[in-house]
Scaffold this motif. Structure first.
Motif, mmCIF file in Angstrom:
data_model
loop_
_atom_site.group_PDB
_atom_site.id
_atom_site.type_symbol
_atom_site.label_atom_id
_atom_site.label_comp_id
_atom_site.label_asym_id
_atom_site.label_seq_id
_atom_site.Cartn_x
_atom_site.Cartn_y
_atom_site.Cartn_z
ATOM 1 N N GLU A 62 30.046 33.389 -67.622
ATOM 2 C CA GLU A 62 30.074 32.060 -66.981
ATOM 3 C C GLU A 62 28.738 31.340 -67.131
ATOM 4 O O GLU A 62 28.688 30.130 -67.353
ATOM 5 N N ASN A 63 27.639 32.114 -67.022
ATOM 6 C CA ASN A 63 26.322 31.506 -67.215
ATOM 7 C C ASN A 63 26.189 30.918 -68.614
ATOM 8 O O ASN A 63 25.673 29.825 -68.793
ATOM 9 N N VAL A 64 26.658 31.670 -69.601
ATOM 10 C CA VAL A 64 26.515 31.203 -70.982
ATOM 11 C C VAL A 64 27.452 30.021 -71.253
ATOM 12 O O VAL A 64 27.144 29.136 -72.046
ATOM 13 N N GLU A 65 28.597 29.996 -70.543
ATOM 14 C CA GLU A 65 29.529 28.876 -70.727
ATOM 15 C C GLU A 65 29.017 27.577 -70.119
ATOM 16 O O GLU A 65 29.467 26.488 -70.486
ATOM 17 N N LEU A 66 28.076 27.701 -69.174
ATOM 18 C CA LEU A 66 27.682 26.535 -68.376
ATOM 19 C C LEU A 66 27.257 25.300 -69.190
ATOM 20 O O LEU A 66 27.750 24.199 -68.925
ATOM 21 N N PRO A 67 26.367 25.460 -70.182
ATOM 22 C CA PRO A 67 25.994 24.257 -70.952
ATOM 23 C C PRO A 67 27.211 23.621 -71.628
ATOM 24 O O PRO A 67 27.258 22.401 -71.794
ATOM 25 N N LEU A 68 28.196 24.460 -71.969
ATOM 26 C CA LEU A 68 29.399 23.947 -72.638
ATOM 27 C C LEU A 68 30.323 23.254 -71.637
ATOM 28 O O LEU A 68 31.043 22.327 -71.983
ATOM 29 N N LYS B 52 28.966 19.960 -71.370
ATOM 30 C CA LYS B 52 29.250 19.210 -72.605
ATOM 31 C C LYS B 52 30.734 18.924 -72.757
ATOM 32 O O LYS B 52 31.173 18.388 -73.770
ATOM 33 N N LYS B 53 31.514 19.353 -71.763
ATOM 34 C CA LYS B 53 32.960 19.119 -71.743
ATOM 35 C C LYS B 53 33.694 19.765 -72.923
ATOM 36 O O LYS B 53 34.679 19.236 -73.434
ATOM 37 N N VAL B 54 33.199 20.910 -73.340
ATOM 38 C CA VAL B 54 33.917 21.682 -74.359
ATOM 39 C C VAL B 54 35.124 22.322 -73.660
ATOM 40 O O VAL B 54 35.029 22.756 -72.516
ATOM 41 N N ARG B 55 36.263 22.362 -74.332
ATOM 42 C CA ARG B 55 37.482 22.913 -73.725
ATOM 43 C C ARG B 55 37.318 24.394 -73.383
ATOM 44 O O ARG B 55 36.654 25.125 -74.125
ATOM 45 N N PRO B 56 37.968 24.819 -72.278
ATOM 46 C CA PRO B 56 37.770 26.190 -71.792
ATOM 47 C C PRO B 56 37.964 27.264 -72.859
ATOM 48 O O PRO B 56 37.170 28.193 -72.947
ATOM 49 N N ARG B 57 39.003 27.119 -73.673
ATOM 50 C CA ARG B 57 39.286 28.178 -74.639
ATOM 51 C C ARG B 57 38.145 28.332 -75.663
ATOM 52 O O ARG B 57 37.646 29.431 -75.890
ATOM 53 N N MET C 228 33.035 30.760 -77.723
ATOM 54 C CA MET C 228 31.638 30.583 -78.147
ATOM 55 C C MET C 228 30.701 31.457 -77.317
ATOM 56 O O MET C 228 29.764 32.077 -77.844
ATOM 57 N N ALA C 229 30.943 31.496 -76.005
ATOM 58 C CA ALA C 229 30.072 32.275 -75.114
ATOM 59 C C ALA C 229 30.189 33.770 -75.418
ATOM 60 O O ALA C 229 29.192 34.496 -75.442
ATOM 61 N N ARG C 230 31.429 34.226 -75.664
ATOM 62 C CA ARG C 230 31.636 35.637 -75.995
ATOM 63 C C ARG C 230 30.904 36.004 -77.285
ATOM 64 O O ARG C 230 30.245 37.035 -77.366
ATOM 65 N N GLU C 231 31.045 35.144 -78.294
ATOM 66 C CA GLU C 231 30.391 35.423 -79.579
ATOM 67 C C GLU C 231 28.878 35.496 -79.416
ATOM 68 O O GLU C 231 28.208 36.359 -79.970
ATOM 69 N N VAL D 246 35.951 29.713 -66.429
ATOM 70 C CA VAL D 246 35.759 28.862 -65.241
ATOM 71 C C VAL D 246 36.162 27.436 -65.554
ATOM 72 O O VAL D 246 36.012 26.966 -66.676
ATOM 73 N N THR D 247 36.668 26.749 -64.554
ATOM 74 C CA THR D 247 36.929 25.316 -64.712
ATOM 75 C C THR D 247 35.675 24.578 -64.281
ATOM 76 O O THR D 247 34.785 25.161 -63.652
ATOM 77 N N VAL D 248 35.585 23.303 -64.594
ATOM 78 C CA VAL D 248 34.422 22.508 -64.184
ATOM 79 C C VAL D 248 34.294 22.555 -62.667
ATOM 80 O O VAL D 248 33.208 22.741 -62.119
ATOM 81 N N GLU D 249 35.442 22.424 -61.966
ATOM 82 C CA GLU D 249 35.414 22.405 -60.490
ATOM 83 C C GLU D 249 34.876 23.728 -59.935
ATOM 84 O O GLU D 249 34.062 23.745 -59.036
ATOM 85 N N GLU D 250 35.367 24.823 -60.521
ATOM 86 C CA GLU D 250 34.892 26.139 -60.068
ATOM 87 C C GLU D 250 33.399 26.289 -60.318
ATOM 88 O O GLU D 250 32.667 26.793 -59.480
ATOM 89 N N ALA D 251 32.992 25.816 -61.491
ATOM 90 C CA ALA D 251 31.567 25.930 -61.840
ATOM 91 C C ALA D 251 30.733 25.151 -60.833
ATOM 92 O O ALA D 251 29.741 25.657 -60.312
#
Ligand code: ADP
Ligand code: MG
Length: 277
Positions: free
Chosen positions: A109-115, A118-123, A128-131, A254-259
Motif C-alpha cells: 500500500e505504501n508503494v501504491e500511494l504515489p500511484l 496519480k490516479k492510476v487504476r487499482p489493477r 506496478m507496486a508488486r513488480e 486500496v481505494t483512494v478513499e481507503e488510502a
C-alpha cells in the motif's frame, strides 16, 4: 565523463537566507551547477553545510531567496503551487533518511500511494507496486507493515515508493543515514542499479565520503558554498543482490478513499508526506 547530454537540472546563483529573530543564516550562498540526464549526483558536505536546504530548494519544497532553479527547462520557483505539485508527481521521486512510510499501511500500500495520487487504476497500480517491491528484493514482504520490517527493508520500501512511478529525477536526503554499513551498500546498489537501468537522474545528499563512490558527480559543499565539483571517472563497482524469488501473497488493492482514511488515522508527518508525494 562527457558533459554534453541533456541538462535536467540547472541551479543558478541560488541563495537561501533563514531569519531567526534578528539573526540571518545564509544556508545556501550563491550556488550554481548543472546536472545531466542519467547522472548520479552527490551533494557532499559536513552537517550544517546546507545540503538539505539545497536539495529542498531543488525539489521545490522550500522557497528560495534569490536565483533560479530550472528543471527540465521549467523555472520551478515560478510555478503555481498546484502546477508545482503536478510537476513533482510527474517527474520527481523522494527517498528520506527516516523512510517516512505510513505505519498503518502495508509495504504494498505504501508503494501504491504515489500511484493513488496519480490516479492510476487499482489493477495496474498493484501490478506496478508488486513488480517494484520484487525488484528491491521484498517479494515476500508485501503485506508487512513498516514496524514489522528492519530498517534496511523499510528503506527498500521507501526506494520502491520513490521509483514506482518511474520519475525522471529522484532526490534522496541521507537515504542510508540510519543504516549499518552492510545494509548501506545494499541500499546504495539498489538505488544505483534501478537508476542506471532506467536512465534516471539521482541527486543524493550525504555527509559520508565513502558513498561518493556511487556518484558520477560530487558537489562538495561547505558553509553553503560549492567548494569543488568533481566529475568521477566511473568504475563499475556495483553488484546488486539477486532479487528474491517473487512469491506473491493475496493482497487487496486500496481505494483512494481507503488510502485517505488510513492517512487520516496517522499522526506523524502525514501532511508533509502527502504534500511531497
Ligand atoms: P545539512 O543538511 O548540510 O546538515 P541544512 O541545510 O539542514 O544542513 O542546514 C544549513 C544551515 O541552515 C544550518 O546552519 C541550519 O541550522 C540552518 N537551517 C536549516 N533549516 C533551517 C530553518 N528551517 N530555519 C532556520 N535555519 C535553518
Ligand atoms: Mg541535512
Amino acid at each position: 565523463m562527457e558533459q554534453n547530454g541533456e541538462k535536467v537540472i540547472e541551479v543558478k546563483n541560488v541563495k537561501k537566507v533563514y531569519r531567526m529573530g534578528r539573526e540571518r543564516i545564509l544556508a545556501v550562498d550563491d550556488v550554481s551547477f548543472e546536472i545531466y540526464k542519467g547522472e548520479f549526483c552527490c551533494l557532499l558536505g559536513t552537517s550544517g553545510s546546507g545540503k538539505s536546504t539545497l536539495l529542498n530548494l531543488m525539489a521545490g519544497i522550500e522557497k528560495l531567496s534569490t536565483g533560479q532553479i530550472i528543471i527540465k527547462g521549467k523555472n520551478i520557483h515560478k510555478m503555481s503551487e498546484k502546477g508545482l505539485a503536478k510537476f513533482r508527481q510527474r517527474y520527481l521521486g523522494f527517498v528520506f533518511q527516516s523512510y517516512n512510510l505510513i505505519n498503518s499501511m502495508t509495504a504494498l500500500e505504501n508503494v501504491e500511494l504515489p500511484l493513488v495520487f496519480k490516479k492510476v487504476r487499482p489493477r495496474s497500480r498493484e501490478k506496478m507496486a508488486r513488480e517494484m517491491l520484487t525488484s528491491v528484493g521484498l517479494g515476500k514482504r508485501m503485506r508487512h507493515r513498516p514496524k514489522e520490517m528492519s530498517g534496511g527493508q523499510q528503506q527498500r520500501v521507501g526506494i520502491a515508493r520513490a521509483f514506482v512511478a518511474k520519475p525522471e529525477i529522484v532526490f534522496a536526503d541521507e537515504p542510508t543515514g540510519n543504516l549499518d554499513t552492510r545494509t548501506t551498500k545494499e541500499v546504495m546498489n539498489i538505488i544505483k542499479d534501478i537508476a542506471k537501468k532506467n536512465n534516471q537522474t539521482i541527486v543524493m545528499v550525504t555527509h559520508d565520503r565513502s558513498l561518493a563512490q556511487y556518484a558520477d558527480k560530487i558537489i562538495h559543499i561547505l558553509d553553503g558554498k560549492i567548494q569543488e565539483v568533481e566529475v568521477v571517472d566511473r568504475e563499475e563497482i556495483c553488484e546488486v543482490n539477486a532479487a528474491e524469488a517473487a512469491q506473491q501473497p493475496e493482497v487487496k488493492a486500496v481505494t483512494v478513499e481507503e488510502a485517505i482514511s488510513k492517512l487520516n488515522q496517522e499522526q506523524e508527518n502525514i501532511k508533509e508526506q502527502v504534500e511531497i508525494l
